[in-house]
Design a protein around this motif. Structure first.
Motif, PDB file in Angstrom:
ATOM      1  N   TYR A  39      39.115  26.096  37.280  1.00 30.20           N
ATOM      2  CA  TYR A  39      38.867  28.013  37.642  1.00 30.20           C
ATOM      3  C   TYR A  39      37.768  27.158  39.204  1.00 30.20           C
ATOM      4  N   ALA A  40      37.064  26.891  38.912  1.00 31.59           N
ATOM      5  CA  ALA A  40      35.832  26.296  39.688  1.00 31.59           C
ATOM      6  C   ALA A  40      36.156  25.754  40.888  1.00 31.59           C
ATOM      7  N   PRO A  63      43.939  40.715  46.997  1.00 30.80           N
ATOM      8  CA  PRO A  63      42.932  41.260  47.455  1.00 30.80           C
ATOM      9  C   PRO A  63      41.491  41.165  47.139  1.00 30.80           C
ATOM     10  N   GLY A  64      41.400  40.719  46.192  1.00 27.90           N
ATOM     11  CA  GLY A  64      40.342  40.699  44.957  1.00 27.90           C
ATOM     12  C   GLY A  64      39.713  39.237  45.298  1.00 27.90           C
ATOM     13  N   GLY A  65      40.205  38.884  45.834  1.00 35.96           N
ATOM     14  CA  GLY A  65      39.543  37.073  46.564  1.00 35.96           C
ATOM     15  C   GLY A  65      39.984  36.668  44.969  1.00 35.96           C
ATOM     16  N   LYS A  66      39.249  35.214  44.503  1.00 36.85           N
ATOM     17  CA  LYS A  66      39.531  34.731  43.189  1.00 36.85           C
ATOM     18  C   LYS A  66      39.488  35.342  42.048  1.00 36.85           C
ATOM     19  N   PRO A  67      38.889  36.167  41.475  1.00 36.26           N
ATOM     20  CA  PRO A  67      39.072  36.906  40.346  1.00 36.26           C
ATOM     21  C   PRO A  67      40.787  37.522  40.623  1.00 36.26           C
ATOM     22  N   ALA A  70      43.139  35.218  40.150  1.00 36.35           N
ATOM     23  CA  ALA A  70      43.249  34.416  38.455  1.00 36.35           C
ATOM     24  C   ALA A  70      43.959  35.920  37.454  1.00 36.35           C
ATOM     25  N   LYS A  71      43.495  36.807  38.147  1.00 39.23           N
ATOM     26  CA  LYS A  71      44.381  38.530  36.891  1.00 39.23           C
ATOM     27  C   LYS A  71      45.784  38.146  37.424  1.00 39.23           C
ATOM     28  N   LEU A  72      46.040  37.600  38.775  1.00 39.08           N
ATOM     29  CA  LEU A  72      47.722  37.470  38.997  1.00 39.08           C
ATOM     30  C   LEU A  72      48.285  36.396  37.848  1.00 39.08           C
ATOM     31  N   VAL A  73      47.532  35.471  37.662  1.00 36.49           N
ATOM     32  CA  VAL A  73      48.326  33.984  37.444  1.00 36.49           C
ATOM     33  C   VAL A  73      47.809  35.055  35.974  1.00 36.49           C
ATOM     34  N   GLY A 139      32.764  38.971  39.154  1.00 37.40           N
ATOM     35  CA  GLY A 139      34.540  39.587  39.499  1.00 37.40           C
ATOM     36  C   GLY A 139      35.239  38.501  38.075  1.00 37.40           C
ATOM     37  N   LEU A 140      34.447  37.503  37.768  1.00 36.74           N
ATOM     38  CA  LEU A 140      35.633  37.017  36.911  1.00 36.74           C
ATOM     39  C   LEU A 140      35.234  37.879  34.877  1.00 36.74           C
TER      40      LEU A 140
END
Length: 226
Positions: A39-40, A63-67, A70-73, A139-140
């Motif tokens: 992830y990082a 729209p929430g960036g990388k976190p 990750a949730k979309l994935v 966020g994560l």
């Protein structure tokens, strides 16, 4: 005017279809990168390049960036696709609901859970490892906490369904049954049994069926021939 009205639903459907296809491409690219690199070390720019979209498009979809990425994935991997179909309307869930026998119902549920765990295991492991390595990444941390909350909430469905049928143990409130379903179907348990204990997925599914049956069902349902 009439022709304009006819075109709008069609155009809206096309836009929705395009947006879904874009999300699927983004999720596929991000999942492959996160599993291979972690992830990082996965950047938004890399995901956009692999998905064949502009970086701005990526941020618009997440729209929430990388976190949020990750949730979309996680969500698309969990469902198996990006179709806007409620979980309760999916064929495997309808088959569980329509099955009249509670033991066979739980066997179907265990089969569905095993298939989901097979898909989600590598993604969940990557996110857990990243969260453990970066405890200050709020966020994560929120994404993982949200996933667990959703899993517990989702476990209420089968618990309440069994309760409504009168098949749940009379001394077992639906909320307590949901908590047990949530724990028994955790990714961590699946990993330990299939990796550390070297069980096959078929053995895990058989164990999950037997354990759910023994834990949840009223003896008259549990013990009768099937």
């Amino acid at each position: 005017m009439t022709e304009q009205k006819k075109r709008r639903p069609y155009s809206s459907a096309l836009r929705q279809e395009h947006a879904q296809a874009t999300r699927q491409k983004i999720a596929t690219a991000a999942r492959e990168l996160m599993i291979s690199k972690g992830y990082a070390d996965t950047t938004m720019a890399e995901v956009a390049r692999e998905a064949g979209v502009a970086v701005q498009t990526l941020y618009t979809s997440c729209p929430g960036g990388k976190p949020a990425l990750a949730k979309l994935v996680y969500d698309i991997t969990l469902a198996g696709d990006d179709r806007p179909v409620p979980q309760s309307d999916r064929p495997e869930v309808r088959a569980i609901i329509d099955e009249p026998d509670p033991v066979r119902k739980l066997a179907r549920y265990a089969a569905m859970a095993t298939a989901i765990l097979r898909r989600i295991k590598p993604v969940h492991r990557v996110l857990r490892a990243a969260a453990a390595a970066s405890p200050t990444d709020a966020g994560l941390q929120d994404v993982l906490a949200g996933i667990e909350h959703e899993r517990l909430l989702g476990s209420r469905g089968p618990a309440e369904h069994l309760h409504a049928l009168g098949a749940l143990r009379p001394d077992l409130p639906p909320a307590r049954a949901a908590a047990q379903i949530y724990v028994l179907t955790s990714t961590e348990n699946f990993e330990k049994l299939t990796e550390v204990c070297e069980w096959s997925e078929a053995e895990y599914e058989e164990w999950l069926t037997a354990t759910l049956t023994a834990t949840l069902l009223d003896p008259p349902y549990r013990d009768k021939p099937h």
